[in-house]
Scaffold this motif. Structure first.
Motif, PDB file in Angstrom:
ATOM      1  N   GLY A  36      40.080  44.979  31.879  1.00 42.35           N
ATOM      2  CA  GLY A  36      41.171  44.662  32.803  1.00 42.35           C
ATOM      3  C   GLY A  36      42.366  45.576  32.639  1.00 42.35           C
ATOM      4  O   GLY A  36      42.263  46.787  32.821  1.00 42.35           O
ATOM      5  N   THR A  37      43.491  45.002  32.263  1.00 42.39           N
ATOM      6  CA  THR A  37      44.750  45.752  32.215  1.00 42.39           C
ATOM      7  C   THR A  37      44.810  46.775  31.096  1.00 42.39           C
ATOM      8  O   THR A  37      45.730  47.591  31.067  1.00 42.39           O
ATOM      9  CB  THR A  37      45.965  44.812  32.090  1.00 42.39           C
TER      10      THR A  37
ATOM     11  N   TRP B   4      36.933  44.815  37.715  1.00 50.32           N
ATOM     12  CA  TRP B   4      38.260  44.308  38.088  1.00 50.32           C
ATOM     13  C   TRP B   4      38.989  45.254  39.026  1.00 50.32           C
ATOM     14  O   TRP B   4      39.767  44.819  39.874  1.00 50.32           O
ATOM     15  CB  TRP B   4      39.075  44.033  36.828  1.00 50.32           C
TER      16      TRP B   4
ATOM     17  N   ASP C 111      39.009  36.644  38.613  1.00 52.50           N
ATOM     18  CA  ASP C 111      40.366  37.100  38.849  1.00 52.50           C
ATOM     19  C   ASP C 111      41.338  36.076  38.270  1.00 52.50           C
ATOM     20  O   ASP C 111      41.135  34.874  38.404  1.00 52.50           O
ATOM     21  CB  ASP C 111      40.605  37.255  40.350  1.00 52.50           C
TER      22      ASP C 111
ATOM     23  N   TYR D  46      45.635  39.489  35.815  1.00 52.89           N
ATOM     24  CA  TYR D  46      44.689  40.011  34.831  1.00 52.89           C
ATOM     25  C   TYR D  46      43.388  39.217  34.966  1.00 52.89           C
ATOM     26  O   TYR D  46      43.385  38.107  35.483  1.00 52.89           O
ATOM     27  CB  TYR D  46      45.241  39.920  33.402  1.00 52.89           C
ATOM     28  N   PRO D  47      42.268  39.802  34.510  1.00 50.53           N
ATOM     29  CA  PRO D  47      40.982  39.122  34.668  1.00 50.53           C
ATOM     30  C   PRO D  47      40.578  38.319  33.436  1.00 50.53           C
ATOM     31  O   PRO D  47      41.163  38.461  32.365  1.00 50.53           O
ATOM     32  CB  PRO D  47      40.014  40.291  34.865  1.00 50.53           C
TER      33      PRO D  47
ATOM     34  N   GLU E 179      45.446  51.481  33.994  1.00 54.19           N
ATOM     35  CA  GLU E 179      45.990  50.143  34.234  1.00 54.19           C
ATOM     36  C   GLU E 179      47.277  49.944  33.434  1.00 54.19           C
ATOM     37  O   GLU E 179      47.577  50.701  32.515  1.00 54.19           O
ATOM     38  CB  GLU E 179      44.952  49.067  33.884  1.00 54.19           C
TER      39      GLU E 179
END
Length: 147
Positions: A19-20, A143, A51, A55-56, A25
């Motif tokens: 993710g982030t 993501w 989701d 963030y995931p 990201e």
């Protein structure tokens, strides 16, 4: 399916990020820049991606797979990075309010298909149950595709 693998909490494994923390990201530069020796595309079999609020979350799911990167920390940065990522992911062992659990799993490096043991932050059980019931699943497991 993700298989449970026991690992000592301080074992210096790479991290599977999805993710982030991925390159490009928002949290990549804040947490990983200058602290890694390698960042390689990979996938995590046996998981689905949901989701979240910016963030995931990864959740165990037989037959699923998510895309991300394997990140190898510099040895001199490992302990500090592990602690920083635990804080970012709001992971506190034994705390029922934790959002994530840090567990060792087999990821698969994209370049050569090699299995690699890595730390991954999965949704904590209470979060995973809510996501399975009412969450928005990211069907392709990436993501970045949600945008």
């Amino acid at each position: 399916m993700i298989t449970e693998e026991s690992e000592e909490p301080g074992t210096p494994l790479p991290f599977f990020v999805y993710g982030t923390l991925r390159p490009g990201e928002v949290n990549h530069d804040l947490f990983l820049r200058g602290r890694t020796t390698a960042e390689e595309p990979a996938r995590l079999p046996g998981a689905a991606l949901y989701d979240g609020p910016g963030y995931p979350y990864a959740v165990e799911r037989p037959g699923g797979a998510i895309r991300g990167e394997l990140v190898t920390a510099r040895p001199e940065s490992y302990a500090e990075l592990l602690a920083a990522l635990d804080r970012l992911e709001e992971y506190a062992p034994g705390d029922p309010q934790s959002l994530y659990e840090r567990v060792a799993r087999q990821a698969v490096r994209t370049a050569d298909g090699a299995p690699v043991r890595a730390w991954v932050y999965l949704a904590a059980p209470r979060v995973a149950a809510a996501l399975r019931a009412n969450g928005t699943r990211i069907e392709d497991g990436d993501w970045r595709s949600r945008r």
